[in-house]
Design a protein around this motif. Structure first.
Motif, PDB file in Angstrom:
ATOM      1  N   PRO A  77      -3.863   1.939  -0.095  1.00  0.00           N
ATOM      2  CA  PRO A  77      -2.537   1.314  -0.142  1.00  0.00           C
ATOM      3  C   PRO A  77      -1.589   2.041  -1.098  1.00  0.00           C
ATOM      4  O   PRO A  77      -0.412   2.216  -0.774  1.00  0.00           O
TER       5      PRO A  77
ATOM      6  N   GLY B 149       1.896   3.706  -0.176  1.00  0.00           N
ATOM      7  CA  GLY B 149       3.114   3.282  -0.856  1.00  0.00           C
ATOM      8  C   GLY B 149       3.853   4.458  -1.463  1.00  0.00           C
ATOM      9  O   GLY B 149       5.083   4.541  -1.377  1.00  0.00           O
TER      10      GLY B 149
ATOM     11  N   PRO C  32       5.567   0.985  -5.608  1.00  0.00           N
ATOM     12  CA  PRO C  32       4.805   1.744  -4.610  1.00  0.00           C
ATOM     13  C   PRO C  32       3.622   0.952  -4.051  1.00  0.00           C
ATOM     14  O   PRO C  32       3.370   1.008  -2.854  1.00  0.00           O
ATOM     15  N   LEU C  33       2.932   0.193  -4.903  1.00  0.00           N
ATOM     16  CA  LEU C  33       1.767  -0.526  -4.394  1.00  0.00           C
ATOM     17  C   LEU C  33       2.183  -1.654  -3.448  1.00  0.00           C
ATOM     18  O   LEU C  33       1.534  -1.874  -2.418  1.00  0.00           O
TER      19      LEU C  33
ATOM     20  N   ALA D 262       4.857  -1.564  -1.581  1.00  0.00           N
ATOM     21  CA  ALA D 262       5.264  -0.844  -0.361  1.00  0.00           C
ATOM     22  C   ALA D 262       4.028  -0.437   0.444  1.00  0.00           C
ATOM     23  O   ALA D 262       4.016  -0.519   1.672  1.00  0.00           O
ATOM     24  N   GLY D 263       2.976   0.000  -0.272  1.00  0.00           N
ATOM     25  CA  GLY D 263       1.751   0.406   0.398  1.00  0.00           C
ATOM     26  C   GLY D 263       1.026  -0.768   1.026  1.00  0.00           C
ATOM     27  O   GLY D 263       0.531  -0.678   2.161  1.00  0.00           O
ATOM     28  N   ASN D 264       0.952  -1.883   0.302  1.00  0.00           N
ATOM     29  CA  ASN D 264       0.311  -3.066   0.864  1.00  0.00           C
ATOM     30  C   ASN D 264       1.040  -3.519   2.128  1.00  0.00           C
ATOM     31  O   ASN D 264       0.412  -3.865   3.130  1.00  0.00           O
TER      32      ASN D 264
ATOM     33  N   ALA E 179       2.782  -1.525   4.060  1.00  0.00           N
ATOM     34  CA  ALA E 179       2.563  -0.500   5.089  1.00  0.00           C
ATOM     35  C   ALA E 179       1.204  -0.647   5.760  1.00  0.00           C
ATOM     36  O   ALA E 179       1.080  -0.431   6.959  1.00  0.00           O
ATOM     37  N   VAL E 180       0.165  -1.005   4.996  1.00  0.00           N
ATOM     38  CA  VAL E 180      -1.168  -1.085   5.599  1.00  0.00           C
ATOM     39  C   VAL E 180      -1.536  -2.506   6.011  1.00  0.00           C
ATOM     40  O   VAL E 180      -2.644  -2.747   6.489  1.00  0.00           O
ATOM     41  N   GLY E 181      -0.607  -3.461   5.837  1.00  0.00           N
ATOM     42  CA  GLY E 181      -0.846  -4.807   6.338  1.00  0.00           C
ATOM     43  C   GLY E 181      -1.635  -5.707   5.401  1.00  0.00           C
ATOM     44  O   GLY E 181      -2.167  -6.732   5.830  1.00  0.00           O
ATOM     45  N   LEU E 182      -1.708  -5.345   4.122  1.00  0.00           N
ATOM     46  CA  LEU E 182      -2.349  -6.222   3.141  1.00  0.00           C
ATOM     47  C   LEU E 182      -1.311  -7.210   2.584  1.00  0.00           C
ATOM     48  O   LEU E 182      -0.116  -6.995   2.727  1.00  0.00           O
TER      49      LEU E 182
ATOM     50  N   ARG F  69      13.642   1.575   5.098  1.00  0.00           N
ATOM     51  CA  ARG F  69      12.214   1.823   5.327  1.00  0.00           C
ATOM     52  C   ARG F  69      11.377   0.550   5.366  1.00  0.00           C
ATOM     53  O   ARG F  69      10.631   0.329   6.315  1.00  0.00           O
TER      54      ARG F  69
ATOM     55  N   GLN G 298       9.225  -1.392   8.601  1.00  0.00           N
ATOM     56  CA  GLN G 298       7.841  -1.887   8.527  1.00  0.00           C
ATOM     57  C   GLN G 298       7.760  -3.353   8.935  1.00  0.00           C
ATOM     58  O   GLN G 298       6.871  -3.762   9.680  1.00  0.00           O
TER      59      GLN G 298
END
Lengths: 289, 289
Positions: free
Chosen positions: A123, A127, B123-124, B126-128, B130-133, B171, B175
């Motif tokens: 993740p 991100g 960032p975390l 955004a990453g969560n 992005a990956v659906g967490l 962005r 998502q």
């Protein structure tokens, strides 16, 4: 007649570049090392790991496999991830998925230091990519972009249509193409009129995981077509086929990837590239956080 | 004639829901608290912070402001972020940007615990996303999606075109719309024929930050138009205008947001929603990591 995007040739070029840099680092006493965690009896996983180790050997990257049987616990793997994060000799590592069914991969992969996340799939790496911070990039999408750019196909200003929205390919590829200044459309199983969308693509990337779903009716004359799919097909040449009906699409496309020999070799090469990147970043101290 | 998407009314509805839940948590002895770090003399920032505090007060959320003058160091703010992360009384917090010029916001925001990241912009987070967490969602894009859904406009299966690719709006909105099963296109300054892309939109969201750049020629008859832009315009009603030429576009659209009174109030309401969410997640222990 389309020009074939020769993933094998471009991957070979990348491996040669990686080998040169790995050798140069070696002369400065900096070894480059990739560790793999293998916790399954999955036959395909064993094959992939063996392949990745051969790739490492070819370019001078040291590789280590941490192999476990079913008795392995979540805690043991969690400790291993911490150890590999902390071990200065390890440039990068990944967990070969799937793991044994009793293990939960999410907290394990989430714990991988983004500076060592050579799969680029955690993740935090996702991100960092999304917000434009330094990140190791996921191998398949990065391989697709490299294949295009090294074949003098410039995404900037192009309309790129991505079919598929997986975390592994579709979503991060959309991010990468956006960073390359393409106008990006993401289509998927709920897209109403797929052919109407894909026919607009200057660059069409199919990563739907559905065998031969894209045919001539989906492709504009002169489009660049990249096929990320890979499916067993005993009747096909090479025993494999993709998400694209190659014979039908090839005459309309300007460039097209074959299956096998297109995206697959690029994915493998980018893992080596990422391992080198990880080693260089850790050395320079400009690691992603 | 388009139906006006009344952000003020929907935001009021959300504030009422938040107030009810905050009161219920209060009765169980769980206070909901939002902390703000203000390290600038920026006049607009001071106004925003005052506004956000009033919003909190209205729904029963406690708010605290940590105010600094130019003498504040990066280290002091870094320590404060750690303190706020660790403080069990703080449900969520954010840094009001911009900070004083000598401060680097990136490591500070990156250090915010995703369980307390009520701006949803680290960032975390955004990453969560992005990956659906599980993740706290960025306020403006989440506000846009809520405004659509609460106005019975279903993104699923629609072609949503987003103009703009900022980390703040474009962005993450792409998502979110993808997660809602829309087919999503992201356009930006390098898009070759913008009008040709935007005219395909069932739902057109303009978040380009360019005053009145979208006119009738960009919009299909019957499209839903959401204007995220906000620009001072002394001659305009309410003293503000957006990225869309409202008078020109309104007759073609089926639904349209006004400026002011469209997306703006939704962004403010989603901050309250996120603060409540953060308090609930921390209580339930199902926090994002």
């Amino acid at each position: 007649m389309a020009t074939i995007l020769d993933g094998r040739a471009v991957a070979k070029e990348i491996r040669a570049e990686v080998a040169r840099e790995v050798a140069a680092l070696g002369e400065q006493g900096v070894p480059v090392r990739l560790d793999v965690v293998l916790a399954s009896h999955d036959a395909a996983s064993a094959t992939y790991v063996a392949m990745k180790r051969r790739d490492c050997e070819e370019v001078g990257i040291v590789s280590e496999v941490h192999r476990f049987d079913e008795s392995v616990t979540q805690e043991r793997l969690s400790d291993l991830v911490d150890e590999l994060n902390a071990d200065g000799r390890v440039s990068g590592f990944f967990l070969q998925l799937p793991l044994f069914g009793h293990l939960d991969p999410v907290p394990l992969t989430s714990a991988i230091d983004p500076a060592k996340d050579v799969d680029g799939l955690t993740p935090l790496s996702a991100g960092n990519l999304a917000v434009g911070l330094p990140a190791l990039l996921p191998c398949t999408p990065h391989g697709v972009v490299q294949l295009l750019k090294r074949s003098s196909i410039e995404p900037e200003g192009a309309h790129a249509v991505v079919v598929g929205r997986s975390n592994l390919v579709g979503r991060p590829l959309a991010q990468l193409l956006l960073r390359e200044n393409a106008t990006v459309t993401v289509c998927h199983s709920r897209t109403r009129d797929l052919a109407q969308m894909t026919r607009q693509a200057d660059i069409l990337v199919v990563a739907a995981g559905r065998r031969e779903m894209v045919g001539a009716e989906h492709v504009r004359e002169g489009a660049v077509v990249v096929d990320v799919g890979i499916h067993r097909a005993e009747e096909a040449e090479g025993g494999l086929t993709g998400d694209v009906r190659f014979r039908e699409v090839e005459p309309k496309a300007s460039y097209i990837t074959p299956v096998p020999g297109g995206v697959g070799p690029m994915t493998r090469a980018m893992l080596l590239h990422n391992t080198l990147q990880a080693a260089k970043m850790q050395r320079a101290g400009d690691r992603p956080r």
